[in-house]
Design an enzyme around this catalytic site. Structure first.
Site, PDB file in Angstrom:
ATOM      1  NE  ARG A  45      32.679  31.067  41.917  1.00 31.44           N
ATOM      2  CZ  ARG A  45      33.628  31.868  42.370  1.00 31.44           C
ATOM      3  NH1 ARG A  45      34.862  31.737  41.948  1.00 31.44           N
ATOM      4  NH2 ARG A  45      33.347  32.815  43.227  1.00 31.44           N
ATOM      5  CB  SER A 106      23.837  36.241  45.619  1.00 33.01           C
ATOM      6  OG  SER A 106      25.166  35.979  45.963  1.00 33.01           O
ATOM      7  CG  ASP A 160      26.112  38.765  45.256  1.00 38.70           C
ATOM      8  OD1 ASP A 160      25.343  39.440  45.976  1.00 38.70           O
ATOM      9  OD2 ASP A 160      25.868  38.548  44.055  1.00 38.70           O
TER      10      ASP A 160
END
Ligand code: BGC
Length: 443
Positions: A45, A106, A160
């Protein structure tokens, strides 16, 4: 965990306990316009985050990372990411804006600065060549130069779990642990620097509180064989066919990338032994690796009556024919066993952290699709944590929204504020943050 924190044993420890350069939590006064990236789950994203104190506006777009890129070269991966950023920036008419970027990456990284992080290994479905050991910020910054003409500067890279903690701590002062239960599984928490033997970045003039967020990378617990006593033949088979055999043992027993497959392996064996679906056709997708998604486990367990509506829907999707109500009961039972085991293992890890921090009232920020969508995960975890924490310690698991995007932007915001307090760099090679820089706002 102690082995990971100690200088002498860190290199052989499974749980790496990486110090991040995030030294304190946000206080709500962060402002500005930021780009954020979120790489590490099922999707990639790009986000535009506008922060104004506690008010946050987020616009985002999700891009697919095709499997050929997840398993291709690092250059292909970072070029793809840079292309997506380029498109996003021009769609939002931001080509002429200087935008600071917070990168939620992440995967396990050894951080050398807030914007300098070397990948220590790939996890989940990724295995891009030529990235392990490299500074991922540099790789992205180079790709941005190659592929776009946007004025974007990476100012912070966060895991994350760290993003989730930062984002929740922005509104809840009792929050000191971040937990991800999604495609992968990981936790982070705030630790005193005196306990972090691997921290080599102290600065005499440093006025930060003597603490730092530790990215535990606890998904690797068990890689040294210490979980063998409780692993099953299904765990071993799943591991053998994964792209990283022998690695991320605890993560493979818990997280969304693997849970559905474990259920499938159990169902496959029951079917092969004639204990389930008496007349099942071997052409059914039930016999195909990776075809039983973890979202099916959540759907099946949300059936609460004898009609088994979701279970039947899943079995139809897998082209299993002629199943009985008894079969549906067994399928659901298998799901409940595998998900309860996962919730209890995650709870054991969390209880360890809660006991370690030993605070009266503790909020744990949780994000990730498994936690979000599974109907019993939250309750199962709470039950088990209560059994395992020291008497008198209170805790609350709180769902955190968009930790990755907001957390990365918050970390970027803080780092910029910090930079504005320092003399400007004199030479362009010092353009990004130096290894001594850390984030602190609450101090
Ligand atoms: C990674 C962690 C990440 C977790 C959750 C694991 O596979 O190693 O860095 O936080 O997945 O996304």
């Amino acid at each position: 965990m102690n082995n990971g924190l100690k200088g002498q044993s860190h290199h052989v420890a499974d749980i790496k306990m990486f110090p991040t350069f995030v030294r304190s939590l946000p206080d709500g006064s962060e402002n500005g316009e930021f780009l954020a990236l979120d790489l590490g789950g099922t999707n990639f994203r790009v986000l535009l985050v506008r922060l104004q104190g506690h008010e946050i506006d987020i616009q985002s777009k999700t891009y697919l990372i095709p499997q050929r890129i997840m398993l291709g070269t690092g250059t292909q991966l970072f070029d793809h990411i840079a292309d997506c950023i380029g498109k996003f920036v021009s769609e939002h008419d931001l080509l002429n804006h200087s935008l600071p970027l917070g990168f939620t990456f992440s995967f396990p990284c050894q951080q050398e600065g807030l914007a300098k992080a070397r990948l220590s290994k790939w996890t989940k479905g990724f295995r891009c060549e030529g990235v392990v050991g490299e500074d991922i910020c540099e790789l992205l910054q180079e790709a941005l130069k190659r592929r776009t003409n946007c004025k974007v500067e990476i100012v912070a890279v966060v895991n994350d779990a760290v993003g989730t903690l930062m984002s929740a701590a922005h509104v809840d002062r009792n929050c000191e642990i971040g937990l991800i239960l999604g495609t992968g599984c990981n936790a982070c928490y705030m630790e005193y620097l005196d306990n972090v033997g691997t921290w080599k970045h102290d600065d005499e003039k440093d006025h930060h509180p003597r603490q730092v967020i530790i990215n535990t990378e606890w998904g690797a617990f068990g890689d040294n064989g210490c979980l063998e006593f409780t692993r099953t033949e299904y765990d071993r088979e799943l591991d053998t066919f994964s792209i990283n055999p022998g690695k991320q043992v605890m993560e493979k027993m818990i997280s969304g990338m693997y849970m559905g497959e474990i259920v499938r392996l159990v169902l496959e064996r029951l079917a092969n032994e004639g204990l389930l679906f008496r007349s099942v056709d071997h052409e059914s997708a039930l016999f195909e690796r990776g075809r039983f998604y973890t979202k099916y486990v959540s759907e099946i367990e949300s059936d609460t009556d004898e009609f088994f509506r979701h279970t039947k829907q899943v079995l139809d999707e897998l082209q299993v024919e002629n199943y009985t109500t008894e079969d549906c009961k067994i399928v659901k039972y298998v799901c409940t066993l595998i998900s309860a085991r996962a919730a209890f293992l995650a709870a054991a890890g969390l209880a360890t952290l809660i006991n370690r921090l030993n605070k009266q009232d503790m909020t744990i920020a949780v994000d990730g699709s498994l936690y979000r969508f599974h109907p019993r995960f939250h309750n199962l975890m709470c039950l088990k944590i209560k059994e395992l924490v020291k008497p008198g310690l209170k805790f609350k698991l709180s769902l955190s929204h968009d930790g990755s995007g907001k957390g990365a932007a918050l970390t970027a915001a803080v780092s910029l504020r910090l930079r504005s307090l320092k003399p400007l760099p004199t030479d362009s090679s010092q353009h990004s943050l130096t290894t001594q820089e850390t984030v602190s706002v609450r101090a």
